[in-house]
Motif scaffolding. Structure first.
Motif: not given
Length: 212
Positions: A41-60
Motif C-alpha cells: 500500500t504506497p503512500t500515493d498510487g494504487e495498491p499492488w502485490a508480490t507473490r512467491t511460489v515454492e514448487l516441487e518437481g520430480g525427485y523432490s
C-alpha cells in the motif's frame, strides 16, 4: 496482469501446475508447496502485490517463482540455478491434458511410469543456466516503480540494490540487511533486483561464495 502472472497469482498450496521456460518444458506437473503473498500500500498510487511460489518437481527438486503484478518476465530458480524464464505456468485443472499416442493406454499404462522417469532424467541432464551475477543494474534500477515501498526500518532502496550487487546468494543479502530471508525475497522482487541473486537461504546458504 499477463497470463503468466495470472497463473502465479491464482495457484494455492496443493495445486499442480504445468511449467515451461525458454530452455525446458517439464512434461510432469509440479506441486505447489507454499506461497507468500504480500500486499503493498504506497503512500500515493494504487495498491499492488508480490507473490512467491515454492514448487516441487520430480525427485523432490525444489523450484521458486517470484513476481509482481504486471511482470512480463518471470524467472524460475532451482537452488542457486536460474532455470530460465517462464513461458508456461498453468494450473493442471485448467489444462486439456490429452495423452499422445492412444496405444500407450491400451498397453495397460505400464509405459507411463517409465516415460515419466525418462522425462525427469532429461530434466536433470539439461544444461543449467548460471545465475546472473553483477550486470547492468542501472537499466533495471531506472525502470523501477516510483511508488514508496514499505521497507524495514533502517533499510533503504539503495541498501538493497548495493547488497544485490555485492552478493550472489539471497541469504547473504538478508544477512547484510539484517532482515529475514522471506522479507529479503519480497523486497528484492519489489525493487526488481531478485533476478540478480540466487534464491539460496537457510542451511543451503552456508556453502555459497559471495561475489565481491
Amino acid at each position: 496482469m499477463s497470463e503468466l502472472t495470472d497463473g502465479v497469482f491464482a495457484v494455492e498450496p496443493g495445486d499442480e501446475v504445468r511449467v515451461a521456460t525458454d530452455r525446458y518444458e517439464w512434461s510432469s506437473p509440479m506441486d505447489v508447496q507454499d506461497i507468500e503473498h504480500v500486499e503493498w500500500t504506497p503512500t500515493d498510487g494504487e495498491p499492488w502485490a508480490t507473490r512467491t511460489v515454492e514448487l516441487e518437481g520430480g525427485y523432490s527438486t525444489e523450484f521458486v517463482v517470484s513476481c509482481s503484478e504486471g511482470d512480463t518476465e518471470i524467472a524460475l530458480h532451482s537452488g542457486d540455478k536460474l532455470r530460465g524464464y517462464l513461458e508456461r505456468f498453468e494450473v493442471l485443472e485448467d489444462v486439456d491434458d490429452t495423452e499422445p499416442d492412444d496405444s500407450e493406454t491400451e498397453d495397460g499404462g505400464a509405459d507411463e511410469g517409465s516415460d515419466g522417469e525418462q522425462d525427469e532424467e532429461d530434466e536433470l541432464s539439461a544444461v543449467d543456466i548460471e545465475t546472473p551475477g553483477d550486470g547492468d543494474d542501472d537499466q533495471d534500477a531506472g525502470d523501477e516503480d516510483d511508488a514508496d515501498i514499505a521497507l524495514p526500518d533502517g533499510v533503504s532502496e539503495q541498501d538493497v540494490r548495493d547488497a544485490c550487487k555485492k552478493h550472489q546468494a539471497l541469504g547473504a543479502v538478508a544477512e547484510v540487511l539484517e532482515i529475514p530471508a522471506a522479507c529479503a525475497r519480497t523486497v528484492t522482487v519489489a525493487l526488481g533486483c531478485y533476478q540478480h541473486v540466487s534464491d539460496v537461504t537457510g542451511t543451503r546458504y552456508g556453502g555459497v561464495a559471495d561475489v565481491k
